[in-house]
Design a protein around this motif. Structure first.
Motif: not given
Length: 141
Positions: A28-29, A66-78
């Protein structure tokens, strides 16, 4: 970030709904989490297609892959995942959890051996009791 119990269930192949956790998930952020379970991988990059720009390096959260990352913005591309293995070889793969359940199951029918554990998890969620060949024929095992 995902809790350690959910990560353990994914790694054990025991989570009831891996699509709710793996792949891209928008917050939601406005941020997006990208999670991947790739046993045997030592590094996973999220790379935009077709530009080939590296969007993120996923952090290893569990030694089983198991890998993870929170991106600082929305993922806008394929995107694709660039996976570096223990022998230093690299594979470029589609993130099966980016496509939804049935498309991911189809993608697994064509995946390399290194992703079989991931695909077993997908098949158990998308079509329990079916092999990829049987699923395409509509026959139950």
């Amino acid at each position: 970030m995902l809790n350690t119990n959910d990560i353990a269930l994914i790694c054990q192949g025991a989570h009831g709904d891996p699509f709710s956790l793996l792949g891209p998930h928008r917050h939601s952020t406005g941020r997006t989490s990208v999670r991947a379970f790739i046993p045997g991988a030592v590094q996973v990059l999220v790379v935009a297609t077709p530009s080939q720009r590296v969007l993120a390096t996923l952090a290893l959260r569990h030694p089983d892959g198991f890998f993870e990352r929170v991106l600082t913005s929305a993922l806008k591309s394929r995107y694709q995942l660039h996976v570096r293995w223990g022998d230093d070889s690299v594979s470029v793969i589609e993130d099966p959890y980016r496509f939804g359940c049935q498309s991911a199951a189809s993608l697994c029918a064509r995946s390399p051996c290194s992703l079989r554990r991931v695909c077993r998890c997908i098949r158990s969620t998308c079509a329990p009791g079916f092999t990829s060949a049987e699923r395409s024929l509509g026959q139950r095992q």
